[in-house]
Design an enzyme around this catalytic site. Sequence first.
Site, PDB file in Angstrom:
ATOM      1  CD  GLU A   1      40.577  40.580  44.921  1.00 49.66           C
ATOM      2  OE1 GLU A   1      41.068  39.948  43.980  1.00 49.66           O
ATOM      3  OE2 GLU A   1      41.088  41.611  45.392  1.00 49.66           O
ATOM      4  CG  ASP A   2      41.418  37.892  48.256  1.00 50.63           C
ATOM      5  OD1 ASP A   2      40.943  37.505  47.180  1.00 50.63           O
ATOM      6  OD2 ASP A   2      42.446  38.593  48.339  1.00 50.63           O
TER       7      ASP A   2
END
Length: 767
Positions: A115-116
């Site tokens: 996700e990051d």
Amino acid sequence: MAYWRRSPRQMQAATESVAVAPTSTVPPPAKPAKSPRSGMMRQYDLVERVRSYNPDTNEDLLNRAYVYAMKAHGTQTRASGDPYFSHPLEVAAILTDLKLDDATIVAALLHDTIEDTEATRAEIDHVFGHEIGALVDGLTKLKRLELVSREAKQAENLRKLLLAIADDVRVLLIKLADRLHNMRTLEFVPPASRRRIAEETLDIYAPLAGRMGMQEMREELEDLSFHMLDPEAHSVVMQRLEALEERNRNLIGEIESQLTKNLQKNGMTAHVYGRRKRPFSIWTKMERKSVGFEQLSDIFGFRVVMNDVEACYRALGVVHTTWPVVPGRFKDYISTPKQNDYRSIHTTVIGPGNQRVELQIRTEEMDQIAELGIAAHAFYKDGVGSPTELLKRESNAFAWLRHTIGILSDSANPEEFLEHTKLELFHDQVFCFTPKGKLIALPRQANVIDFAYAVHTDVGNSAVGCKINGKFAPLSSELQNGDEVEVLTSEAQAAPPSAWESLAVTGKARAAIRRATRTAVRDQYAGLGRRIVERLFARAKIEYADDKLKGALPRLARASIDDVMASVGRGEMKASDVARAMYPDYKEERVVRYGAKKSLAVKLKLKADPHHPARSASVIPIRGINSDLPVKFAPNGGAVPGDRIVGIVTPGEGITIYPIQSPALKDFEEEPERWLDVRWDIDETMPQRFPARIRIDNVNEPGSLAQVATVIAEHDGNIDNISMSRRSPDFTELTVDLEVYDLKHLSAIIAQLRAKAVVARVDRVNG
């Protein structure tokens, strides 16, 4: 009303009810200061934590995951200023406290990488294997998803999470640990987000942890949310708890000592320890029961941990013969476990100092499951077999979760999914039985409708009555523990009444009722559409066949024949469009218009003509309110057999039947495509009632209304509604909505009313 959604005045009043003393003031909670950064756990520390409960841990895998996650997050920082990598590391530490397997710990370290960071699912699969990649992907939030509301996005995220949990329950354990660490560091988040995250935790994640039997994690999540949402109330409850604990310190020790000695005298070894309730649990109980802090008798409870199940029941006998039992406070969750696998014997006695003492008697294994839930199962730690497959067989909690996911996945929209999830998470339980002895667990306040759908969806859809403990009862009856319920069904009921949705408590029942209602309504529209299409083809003398329509579906932009017919029935598509799609040369006959006074000259058939089958097929039969068509009657007067009638199609609503003399038909003069030829099709062996309205000028004297009602009742009419208005001192105008069999029946009632001296005038109202 949930406490965090109350007005400031309500919150203040509730807080004052637990103030330390009437004259004392509670200082506002101090603004939390940013804590100094703590040193991050090193690779060696993480490996040692895992090795302490799993000597055969794959150290190389843990080391590689540690380095990979640290490099992937690089210089990213959290709102607190700490390196971002400290978060997945703390999540992994929480999971080592639960003694989980290597794959779960590694997935916790990597859970934010997709996700990051620049990491991808393919890369995770390549470096760490498909199993860990699937766990990480299950935790990845939805991106680039355009939804109309924050609630919809929250619901879609939850839907994905729950579906991932269904594949591997370890996803849930990582997610709960992730949420727990986020809540522990919530003070660094901006205030607006802080409140939203706390509410979401209290709404979804804390109850989900509870449903999985992870009571310790649930209580910490609840208290952290409570402290954030209502810090003043949290502070007051904590002050009262600490003062009470200090006051009763000797008494608690005395109870522990006496319990241990009494059990030892009877040859039993037990571990006895006291535990106080958490602030959030106390606060919610005070609100639920509307009582003050002093009135709570079970703030302190005692756990009695025995060696085996037999010893638990022997200990219960010792306790009950030593101290008086409080009636109604005994529950045996060993013989009947909760759905989250919780097992224990609960009892309350009057102990030393005439204090109520709440006891929970259980084995060591039960105690572990009570605190850690599904994480306590040994098969998470032995590395043998698939945890999910083993859980399916051995864990009631996981079985409940998979069952719930299956129900909720049928929800029509994200908000509905979220609503049903909350319903399923929050309810406590009652246990009922079928006549054959099958145990059915339901939420508290559930009724027979919920029970029927818990047995089987088809049983719920066809339920028409019930017996509770051998006695007939309404389907809306609330069930109690131990009830034996027999559901009476009828094949004649194809779908449940839509009103049941508001009566049902469980998400399963509500979803099934909504689904059945949608299907029934769609079938009605499809049936109406088919009759309209076949009527047009019969009038145009062209052949209709489903096979031919199937070939024309692409031109109509519909997926199936039923979709076409439902669209025609709803008024979203014209029957002539269907004809043109099947026969491109078809030309629609235009309705011949006359002058305004003759504009109602529409072709009607009052009866089927056996000598002209084509003409009979061109009109639609009307069988009344309970027919298989979406039919309703003129709102201000209705229609009854014997009236000449016409049907008006209203898009999205079906057919409205008007008598031909109705003045309301003038509103549709310029929309000939909405007019339908209809006729009555009454089964004389099964008489039905139809709506009609009459207006009566009644002499204003005592008993006049009773005389009117008596005439209607004596002639087998049914009064559905009545309204009165005073036109003059001597007369009252009554508007009466009746249900009658036909025009002859209505005329007979009107004639008898006119014969009454108290009736000055009677007229039928044509809406």
